[in-house]
Motif scaffolding. Structure first.
Motif, short mmCIF file in Angstrom:
data_model
loop_
_atom_site.label_atom_id
_atom_site.label_comp_id
_atom_site.label_asym_id
_atom_site.label_seq_id
_atom_site.Cartn_x
_atom_site.Cartn_y
_atom_site.Cartn_z
N ASN A 1 0.81 -1.22 0.00
CA ASN A 1 0.00 0.00 0.00
C ASN A 1 0.84 1.27 0.00
N THR A 2 2.11 1.15 -0.32
CA THR A 2 2.98 2.33 -0.31
C THR A 2 3.65 2.53 -1.67
N VAL A 3 4.06 3.75 -1.89
CA VAL A 3 4.80 4.09 -3.10
C VAL A 3 5.98 4.96 -2.66
N SER A 4 7.14 4.75 -3.26
CA SER A 4 8.35 5.44 -2.83
C SER A 4 9.08 6.09 -3.99
N LEU A 5 9.57 7.29 -3.75
CA LEU A 5 10.48 7.98 -4.66
C LEU A 5 11.85 7.95 -4.02
N ALA A 6 12.85 7.45 -4.72
CA ALA A 6 14.21 7.40 -4.18
C ALA A 6 15.21 7.84 -5.24
N ILE A 7 16.03 8.83 -4.89
CA ILE A 7 17.09 9.30 -5.76
C ILE A 7 18.41 9.06 -5.03
N THR A 8 19.27 8.24 -5.63
CA THR A 8 20.49 7.82 -4.95
C THR A 8 21.77 8.11 -5.74
N LYS A 9 21.66 8.46 -7.01
CA LYS A 9 22.86 8.74 -7.80
C LYS A 9 23.49 10.04 -7.32
N THR A 10 24.78 9.99 -7.06
CA THR A 10 25.49 11.14 -6.52
C THR A 10 25.40 12.35 -7.44
N THR A 11 25.49 12.13 -8.75
CA THR A 11 25.43 13.26 -9.69
C THR A 11 24.06 13.92 -9.66
N GLU A 12 23.00 13.15 -9.57
CA GLU A 12 21.64 13.72 -9.53
C GLU A 12 21.40 14.47 -8.23
N ILE A 13 21.91 13.93 -7.15
CA ILE A 13 21.76 14.60 -5.86
C ILE A 13 22.54 15.92 -5.86
N SER A 14 23.76 15.91 -6.42
CA SER A 14 24.61 17.10 -6.41
C SER A 14 24.15 18.16 -7.40
N GLU A 15 23.61 17.72 -8.54
CA GLU A 15 23.25 18.67 -9.61
C GLU A 15 21.78 19.06 -9.61
N VAL A 16 20.94 18.27 -8.94
CA VAL A 16 19.49 18.55 -8.97
C VAL A 16 18.93 18.80 -7.58
N ILE A 17 19.04 17.83 -6.69
CA ILE A 17 18.37 17.90 -5.40
C ILE A 17 18.96 18.99 -4.50
N ILE A 18 20.25 18.98 -4.32
CA ILE A 18 20.87 19.96 -3.43
C ILE A 18 20.69 21.40 -3.92
N PRO A 19 20.97 21.71 -5.20
CA PRO A 19 20.73 23.08 -5.66
C PRO A 19 19.28 23.53 -5.50
N PHE A 20 18.34 22.59 -5.71
CA PHE A 20 16.93 22.95 -5.58
C PHE A 20 16.60 23.40 -4.17
N PHE A 21 17.00 22.60 -3.17
CA PHE A 21 16.65 22.94 -1.79
C PHE A 21 17.54 24.03 -1.20
N GLU A 22 18.62 24.36 -1.87
CA GLU A 22 19.36 25.56 -1.49
C GLU A 22 18.56 26.81 -1.87
#
Length: 378
Positions: free
Chosen positions: A308-329
């Motif tokens: 009954n659950t659905v998960s989003l997981a991003i684990t690639k270092t390049t995606e985290i460094s180039e997408v996730i971190i800049p976004f939440f900064e």
């Protein structure tokens, strides 16, 4: 407190974990030189005591610098409410009432006491509601008067909810209009409220079913995901339901250790479209980035379903460094989770500089991990 309960405000682990996360005690052994990790279970078993517990407890604001002395962005409020808010409607016996029943509406957000600052900022932004302690370790933001609930209704009319909670709000709004017009004081108005209550939250109680066996139940409003409306909605929603985690595992050679990062969001299966929408949304942020383009082309790699659950997981270092971190900064996380993000970012920079490949760097990352998420002092 369980991390899946409403009051838990640290980064949340995946829903399908059947074993609670244990803290890891790390130390260096000299013969041969290697990092020793031991599952400790309880903090009293630690070989080395945590200095912060021995000296003093430091209290601090968990709001990001961008929000201090300011107000929350309206889309942030909607995103946070999509994650943590509750539209509550109660009908209880009241001997003093003409109809012998009393109706009440509440908009509530319950958090751990360490995140009282974010609720205070929410209250100061909307200019309505009260903060109340709820037990020893939790606090709640409550809006209950019809006059103040008008502000809540107006807000979500202008900045609509994105998840399935939008259907709860539509029912809540109908109940609000009935009570606002004082129609709840009539037999017909009361029956209409009971019919609406059958489709919100936990539905009708046994006592209401027994007292009103012939009430006509109202169908739940149809829900349709219409996309991610604003980056501040993402920041608000992630401040509630997002997770920033570090993993340290031994490599296959059993000599070195592998450090990895994971940004994740876990929801009920009914909100699967929201997570798919987030993948698409991150893709639109920078169309020139091959990293982000790859996220859209491999959607199934990021969104998974289980029971009954659905998960989003991003684990690639390049995606985290180039997408996730800049976004939440640019669109900051608020509350205690902002500290998790700060540590998450710190380790990402260490990985980028390959410091995690050194004994000193790995030891430092282990220390950071031991004080993140639900292990963090406040």
């Amino acid at each position: 407190m369980s991390e899946n309960e409403m009051g838990y405000r640290g980064s949340k682990s995946e829903f399908n974990h059947s074993v609670k996360e244990q803290r890891v005690d790390g130390g260096w052994c000299k013969k041969p030189l290697h990092l020793r990790c031991t599952l400790m279970g309880f903090e009293r078993n630690y070989q080395i005591k945590i200095p912060s517990k021995q000296l003093y407890k430091q209290y601090y604001s968990t709001l990001s610098k961008s929000s201090l002395n300011n107000k929350l962005h309206p889309w942030f409020i909607t995103g946070f409410a999509d994650a943590e808010g509750c539209f509550s409607f109660a009908i209880k016996p009241d001997a003093k009432s003409k109809l012998k029943w009393r109706s009440s509406l509440l908009f509530v957000i319950k958090l751990h006491i360490k995140d009282a600052a974010i609720l205070e900022l929410l209250k100061n932004t909307l200019m309505v509601g009260k903060l109340r302690t709820n037990g020893q370790n939790s606090v709640q933001y409550v809006v209950e008067s019809i006059k103040e609930l008008q502000v809540i209704v107006d807000h979500f009319n202008k900045y609509p909810l994105v998840t399935q909670k939008a259907s709860d709000f539509l029912i809540f709004k109908q109940c609000f209009e009935i009570i606002k017009q004082r129609e709840h004081l009539t037999d017909q108005g009361l029956l209409s409220l009971i019919g609406l209550k059958s489709s919100i939250n936990w539905g009708l109680s046994d006592s209401l079913k027994e007292a009103f066996p012939n009430v006509t139940c109202v169908g739940r409003p149809e829900y349709k995901f219409n996309g991610i409306p604003d980056p501040y909605w993402v920041a608000g929603f992630t401040s509630g339901d997002g997770s920033f985690h570090l993993n340290i595992k031994k490599s296959d050679t059993n000599i070195s250790h592998r450090v990895s990062l994971r940004f994740s969001i876990n929801l009920h299966i009914r909100d699967a479209e929201v997570l798919k929408g987030l993948v698409i949304y991150f893709n639109t942020l920078n169309k020139t980035s091959t990293v982000v383009k790859g996220m859209l082309n491999q959607e199934k790699q990021y969104v998974s379903k289980s029971d009954n659950t659905v998960s989003l997981a991003i684990t690639k270092t390049t995606e985290i460094s180039e997408v996730i971190i800049p976004f939440f900064e640019e669109y900051p996380i608020q509350g205690v989770k902002s500290l998790d993000f700060a540590d998450f970012k710190k380790v990402a920079m260490m990985i980028g500089a390959k410091e995690h490949l050194t004994i000193e760097g790995l030891h430092r990352i282990l220390e950071i991990k031991l004080n993140m998420n639900k292990h963090r002092e406040w």
